[in-house]
Enzyme design. Structure first.
Site, PDB file in Angstrom:
ATOM      1  N   HIS A  32       0.526  -1.247  -0.196  1.00 30.62           N
ATOM      2  CA  HIS A  32      -0.079  -0.298  -0.221  1.00 30.62           C
ATOM      3  C   HIS A  32       0.815   1.375  -0.031  1.00 30.62           C
ATOM      4  O   HIS A  32       1.285   1.513   0.954  1.00 30.62           O
ATOM      5  CB  HIS A  32      -0.929  -0.302   1.432  1.00 30.62           C
ATOM      6  CG  HIS A  32      -1.475   1.114   1.390  1.00 30.62           C
ATOM      7  ND1 HIS A  32      -3.071   1.253   0.339  1.00 30.62           N
ATOM      8  CD2 HIS A  32      -1.731   2.694   1.964  1.00 30.62           C
ATOM      9  CE1 HIS A  32      -3.510   2.376   0.681  1.00 30.62           C
ATOM     10  NE2 HIS A  32      -2.509   3.215   1.132  1.00 30.62           N
ATOM     11  N   CYS A  33       0.681   1.677  -1.202  1.00 29.19           N
ATOM     12  CA  CYS A  33       1.357   3.446  -1.124  1.00 29.19           C
ATOM     13  C   CYS A  33       0.507   4.253  -0.447  1.00 29.19           C
ATOM     14  O   CYS A  33      -0.327   4.778  -0.948  1.00 29.19           O
ATOM     15  CB  CYS A  33       1.821   3.297  -2.682  1.00 29.19           C
ATOM     16  SG  CYS A  33       2.928   4.320  -3.212  1.00 29.19           S
ATOM     17  N   VAL A  34       1.123   4.921   0.644  1.00 30.89           N
ATOM     18  CA  VAL A  34       1.056   6.286   1.166  1.00 30.89           C
ATOM     19  C   VAL A  34       0.891   7.134   0.075  1.00 30.89           C
ATOM     20  O   VAL A  34       0.159   8.198   0.386  1.00 30.89           O
ATOM     21  CB  VAL A  34       1.244   6.488   2.308  1.00 30.89           C
ATOM     22  CG1 VAL A  34       1.095   5.289   3.278  1.00 30.89           C
ATOM     23  CG2 VAL A  34       3.545   6.811   2.709  1.00 30.89           C
TER      24      VAL A  34
END
Length: 422
Positions: free
Chosen positions: A273-275
């Site tokens: 999950h890329c912020v």
């Protein structure tokens, strides 16, 4: 007299551009943002009377404020404004202009800024909450650097029309790739052959983010759970013991799929999950994610080189970033030099991310699989964990990249039926 609550609009009733349904299900208007706030009245009344505040009263006021902070929209009513997008818009220009006053201030600001961002990342990552702070910071950094390039570097005359056109095309390609990356990462869908009905809830389920999908949760009921409660409990116990069964999404995950606790969904070939994009990176958008990194890095490196050639024309390109005499004599050149340093720090961080991604693709390992393998000590690692080889899915260098470039063609595979687990 207490104000009567507005009736919740039916499905066929449309909201105007300034109307919305608040957090308690009442129809409200953006013009009434400061009206009828019992929580705020109670807090102020207790403060004036010097009485202790109720537990959770301040958090309730914050929730009301967040719910009423909206902007008019053309369809679907007024849209909520996430407060996490505001700090980058204010802090980034202020800190960069402060750093341009003196080189000592620049050292302090450019050292403290990454530390604060990393601290906020670990703070939000520990709570598994969604935030638009990092996406706002990334987009505003790109836009603000481009704005300063046009207003501060371009008028100096050291940059021609061709260089400006190249930077502009790079920014456009980066944004286009980012928009494509923000699309669905490849959510695992249930097998439609085993679905007989869908029940919609408007309350948050366990391990779900209430803000995801507007608070709406669709729970799919399959043929296997139409039996009585005792039989269903026994089936669910067997299904939950299976490794690929997700009790939250109630689907059977295909191999290499994973559940994201931040987004609340299962994603095909989940990498991480890329912020920075506020989205998962999975089978459907992994290639566009790498393309976004490549476009940004090429544009950033080229823009930094043009800025350094403009503010430090007598210095070599590789030494101008560390030694540029007289750059703080004028505020405009100091601001450009400070922005070049800020862009270099961001570029260095994203370059490390790109290198890790390229290495993982070369070994056919996702970031999620690499973390699990390092934790369980089931993989070979080298260079302090930078290279991780599980040896499970690897087909050689060419085979791994061929699979990565063509994995989008396998998106139509349905999820196995839950009855297959029994």
């Amino acid at each position: 007299m207490k104000k009567r609550a507005n009736k919740v609009p039916e499905e066929d009733e449309t909201l105007c551009c300034c109307e919305y349904v608040n957090r308690v299900g009442e129809r409200s208007h953006v013009a009434a943002c400061c009206c009828d706030c019992e929580d705020l009245d109670d807090v102020c009344d207790r403060f004036l009377k010097r009485e202790p505040q109720k537990s959770g009263s301040l958090s309730q006021v914050t929730e009301v404020f967040n719910d009423r902070l909206r902007v008019p929209w053309f369809w679907g009513g007024a849209r909520k404004v996430d407060l996490s997008i505001i700090p980058p818009l204010v802090l980034l220009p202020a800190l960069l202009h402060l750093a341009a006053l003196h080189f000592l201030l620049g050292m302090v600001v450019l050292t403290a800024l990454p530390v604060l961002v990393l601290w906020y990342y670990y703070f939000t990552h520990r709570k598994k909450g969604r935030t638009l702070f990092f996406l706002s910071l990334a987009l505003f950094s790109l836009g603000y650097m481009y704005y300063l390039f046009l207003t501060e570097v371009r008028p100096s005359g050291d940059v021609g029309h061709v260089q400006v056109a190249v930077v502009t095309v790079g920014v456009i390609l980066t944004l286009a790739a980012l928009v494509h990356t923000k699309r669905e990462p490849g959510i695992v869908r249930p097998n439609q052959a085993s679905v007989h009905s869908t029940v919609t809830y408007y309350g948050s389920l366990p391990d779900r983010d209430p803000a995801f999908n507007g608070g709406r949760q669709d729970v799919t009921m399959t043929v296997s759970n139409r039996a009585g409660s005792s039989e269903q409990a026994g089936v669910e116990l067997k299904e939950s013991s299976r490794r690929n069964w997700c009790p939250v999404c109630r689907v059977v995950r295909p191999p290499r799929a994973g559940h994201c606790r931040i987004c609340g969904v299962c994603v095909l070939r989940l990498d991480h999950h890329c912020v920075w994009i506020n989205n998962c990176v999975g089978q459907a958008n992994h290639r566009s994610f790498l393309l976004t990194l490549v476009f940004f890095l090429l544009t950033s490196v080229y823009g930094i080189s043009l800025v350094l050639q403009s503010v430090c024309p007598k210095q070599h390109l590789f030494t101008a970033l560390f030694y540029c005499p007289g750059v703080y004599n004028q505020y405009s050149t100091a601001l450009c030099f400070t922005c070049a340093w800020y862009s270099s720090i961001v570029t260095g961080g994203l370059l490390h991310l790109l290198v890790v991604q390229v290495i993982n693709v070369s070994y056919n390992v996702t970031e999620r699989e690499a973390r699990v393998a390092l934790r369980d000590k089931t993989a070979r690692s080298a260079y302090c964990g930078l290279v991780v080889d599980t040896g499970v899915y690897s087909r050689g260098f060419r085979g791994n990249w061929a699979e990565f470039m063509t994995m989008g063609e396998k998106m139509n595979l349905p999820s196995p039926a839950p009855t297959d687990l029994v």
